[in-house]
Design an enzyme around this catalytic site. Structure first.
Site, PDB file in Angstrom:
ATOM      1  N   HIS A 171       6.168   3.195 -13.068  1.00  0.00           N
ATOM      2  CA  HIS A 171       4.797   3.656 -13.333  1.00  0.00           C
ATOM      3  C   HIS A 171       3.814   2.513 -13.011  1.00  0.00           C
ATOM      4  O   HIS A 171       2.800   2.332 -13.672  1.00  0.00           O
ATOM      5  CB  HIS A 171       4.664   4.073 -14.802  1.00  0.00           C
ATOM      6  N   ARG A 195       3.025   0.178 -15.938  1.00  0.00           N
ATOM      7  CA  ARG A 195       2.070   0.645 -16.952  1.00  0.00           C
ATOM      8  C   ARG A 195       2.753   1.247 -18.177  1.00  0.00           C
ATOM      9  O   ARG A 195       2.077   1.645 -19.119  1.00  0.00           O
ATOM     10  CB  ARG A 195       1.123   1.687 -16.336  1.00  0.00           C
ATOM     11  N   GLY A 231       3.989  -1.593  -6.342  1.00  0.00           N
ATOM     12  CA  GLY A 231       3.782  -2.856  -5.646  1.00  0.00           C
ATOM     13  C   GLY A 231       3.764  -2.786  -4.130  1.00  0.00           C
ATOM     14  O   GLY A 231       3.741  -3.825  -3.475  1.00  0.00           O
TER      15      GLY A 231
HETATM   16  C1  LIG Z   1      -5.188   4.271 -12.558  1.00  0.00           C
HETATM   17  C2  LIG Z   1      -3.799   4.819 -12.518  1.00  0.00           C
HETATM   18  C3  LIG Z   1      -3.557   6.085 -13.035  1.00  0.00           C
HETATM   19  C4  LIG Z   1      -2.256   6.615 -12.986  1.00  0.00           C
HETATM   20  N1  LIG Z   1      -2.049   7.876 -13.449  1.00  0.00           N
HETATM   21  C5  LIG Z   1      -0.827   8.436 -13.324  1.00  0.00           C
HETATM   22  C6  LIG Z   1      -0.616   9.786 -13.705  1.00  0.00           C
HETATM   23  O1  LIG Z   1      -1.523  10.488 -14.147  1.00  0.00           O
HETATM   24  N2  LIG Z   1       0.629  10.293 -13.559  1.00  0.00           N
HETATM   25  C7  LIG Z   1       1.681   9.544 -13.066  1.00  0.00           C
HETATM   26  O2  LIG Z   1       2.792  10.042 -12.944  1.00  0.00           O
HETATM   27  N3  LIG Z   1       1.500   8.262 -12.693  1.00  0.00           N
HETATM   28  C8  LIG Z   1       0.272   7.694 -12.795  1.00  0.00           C
HETATM   29  N4  LIG Z   1       0.088   6.408 -12.384  1.00  0.00           N
HETATM   30  C9  LIG Z   1       1.216   5.643 -11.789  1.00  0.00           C
HETATM   31  C10 LIG Z   1       1.284   5.859 -10.270  1.00  0.00           C
HETATM   32  O3  LIG Z   1       1.656   7.168  -9.954  1.00  0.00           O
HETATM   33  C11 LIG Z   1       2.297   4.917  -9.614  1.00  0.00           C
HETATM   34  O4  LIG Z   1       3.551   5.067 -10.264  1.00  0.00           O
HETATM   35  C12 LIG Z   1       1.901   3.444  -9.621  1.00  0.00           C
HETATM   36  O5  LIG Z   1       0.501   3.299  -9.514  1.00  0.00           O
HETATM   37  C13 LIG Z   1       2.577   2.740  -8.448  1.00  0.00           C
HETATM   38  O6  LIG Z   1       2.288   1.391  -8.433  1.00  0.00           O
HETATM   39  P1  LIG Z   1       1.149   0.707  -7.504  1.00  0.00           P
HETATM   40  O7  LIG Z   1      -0.145   1.018  -8.154  1.00  0.00           O
HETATM   41  O8  LIG Z   1       1.520  -0.732  -7.572  1.00  0.00           O
HETATM   42  O9  LIG Z   1       1.261   1.286  -6.115  1.00  0.00           O
HETATM   43  C14 LIG Z   1      -1.197   5.853 -12.425  1.00  0.00           C
HETATM   44  C15 LIG Z   1      -1.460   4.591 -11.911  1.00  0.00           C
HETATM   45  C16 LIG Z   1      -2.750   4.068 -11.940  1.00  0.00           C
HETATM   46  C17 LIG Z   1      -2.992   2.709 -11.356  1.00  0.00           C
END
Ligand SMILES: Cc1cc2nc3c(=O)[nH]c(=O)nc-3n(C[C@H](O)[C@H](O)[C@H](O)COP(=O)(O)O)c2cc1C
Length: 369
Positions: free
Chosen positions: A261, A264, A294
């Site tokens: 995620h 996160r 990443g």
């Molecule tokens: C601002 C933000 C909101 C996100 N919201 C969701 C979401 O609603 N559902 C979900 O499955 N992943 C969510 N993610 C995770 C992303 O789908 C993804 O797994 C992650 O951003 C990948 O890493 P990267 O930002 O380094 O490319 C979110 C990520 C960010 C940065």
């Protein structure tokens, strides 16, 4: 609005420019991770563990970057990760990212918590679209969203499995993160779509909403039920080990996204790149295997592909692009990734994404155990 960085601008520069135009609490919401943000850092560091072993004089001039994602052909193996509330960074929100992905030859995953309704987003699409779901306590809402996505023309459902509750994101708590007027989870009915008011530092609107709606008891049987009840293929997002990948395939999932995620959720979770080989080995050709976390350069895409990912997803960089220059800047970003990937394939002598044997060398072995 700040000037759009040139095509060659690195993602770091895009991030800096975006952070200068976004309110600080939004910039923190986008860039932040859970806990001490260790996994967030490891996601990037993991790519640095690999070196490329090029082949020369192979005559590769125009490598084939295309692949299929559950039957949809895409000309770029980099897709848009689902990210909630994209109108936080640009008024066109999810419509803009979806338009950009289509123009760039990429697939988009539209989040359940999109700030533009799922039927409207599809109007901006010229490429394949999947729809993401969170496991909610109100199962009827999940079933209804699955039906709506199917009717609207989405091609797959993505169940995010790594968020039985939200990871503690200290930046958001410190900032008292709240959704501004006009940014709402518009796909959800009122009973689950009302985001609580935030009382200042110490609370986060996102965390309060997740606490009220997410369901930690959602389990494998629920996944099996979802797979049974929809005509769409289901992809499980947030898998980080072989046994979960096998289980997902057993329950009827047709794809898994190896993901932390973006750091996160569980801080200290293994970074997705290091979880990828065991997942690929576990599910082989029973399930399509994807990765996110990443991914910032064309060489990252190549490394993930060499470790068995069919395609990768990218998240934050798209939001930074959107903040800086809307759909056009997002197209530029995806085009830059395409250019970098193509260059890396030419310089390593690889004609296609299934022709990557022997490409990687580990710089250190310290993640192996
Ligand atoms: C601002 C933000 C909101 C996100 N919201 C969701 C979401 O609603 N559902 C979900 O499955 N992943 C969510 N993610 C995770 C992303 O789908 C993804 O797994 C992650 O951003 C990948 O890493 P990267 O930002 O380094 O490319 C979110 C990520 C960010 C940065």
């Amino acid at each position: 609005m700040a000037p759009v960085p040139s095509h060659s601008a690195v993602v770091d520069e895009l991030e800096r420019t975006a952070e200068a135009v976004l309110p600080q609490s939004v910039a923190d919401f986008v860039r932040g991770g859970a806990g001490d943000e260790l996994t967030l850092g490891w996601e990037r560091e993991a790519f640095g563990e690999y070196a490329l072993r090029p082949l020369v004089l192979g005559g590769v001039d125009r490598p084939d970057l295309s692949t299929t994602m559950l039957g949809s052909r895409v000309s770029l193996p980099v897709a848009v990760a689902p990210m909630a509330y994209q109108r936080l960074v640009h008024p066109a929100g999810e419509r803009a990212t979806t338009e950009a992905a289509g123009r760039a030859g990429a697939l988009t995953v539209v989040p359940m918590l999109s700030s533009v309704c799922l039927e409207e987003v599809i109007g901006a699409a010229t490429g394949p679209l999947w729809f993401q779901l969170y496991p909610l306590r109100d199962r009827e809402v999940v079933a209804d969203l699955a039906r709506r996505a199917e009717r609207a023309g989405y091609q797959a459902l993505v169940l995010t499995a790594d968020a039985p509750r939200l990871g503690t994101r200290r930046r958001d708590l410190r900032n008292g993160f709240a959704l501004p007027p006009g940014v709402e989870p518009v796909n959800l009915p009122r009973r689950v779509g009302t985001v609580a008011e935030v009382d200042g530092a110490g609370e986060s609107a996102i965390a309060l909403h997740a606490e009220a709606t997410h369901d930690a008891t959602f389990g494998w049987e629920d996944l099996a039920r979802l797979c049974d009840r929809t005509a769409l293929p289901v992809v499980v997002k947030g898998v980080l080990c072989a046994e979960d990948a096998r289980r997902a395939a057993d329950m009827g999932a047709q794809g898994v996204i190896v993901s932390s995620h973006g750091g996160r959720q569980l801080d200290r979770a293994v970074p997705s790149l290091h979880a990828l080989p065991e997942v690929v080995e576990a599910v082989g050709d029973r399930c399509e295997v994807y990765l996110d976390g990443g991914v910032r350069h064309g060489t990252d895409v190549l490394i993930a592909a060499a470790l068995g990912a069919r395609a990768v997803f990218t998240g934050r960089p798209l939001l930074w692009a959107l903040a800086v220059g809307g759909a056009d800047a997002a197209v530029d970003l995806l085009a830059r990734l395409r250019g970098e990937l193509e260059e890396a394939m030419v310089l390593t002598g690889r004609a296609g994404l299934t022709d990557l044997d022997g490409l990687l060398r580990r710089r250190r072995k310290d993640w192996a155990c």
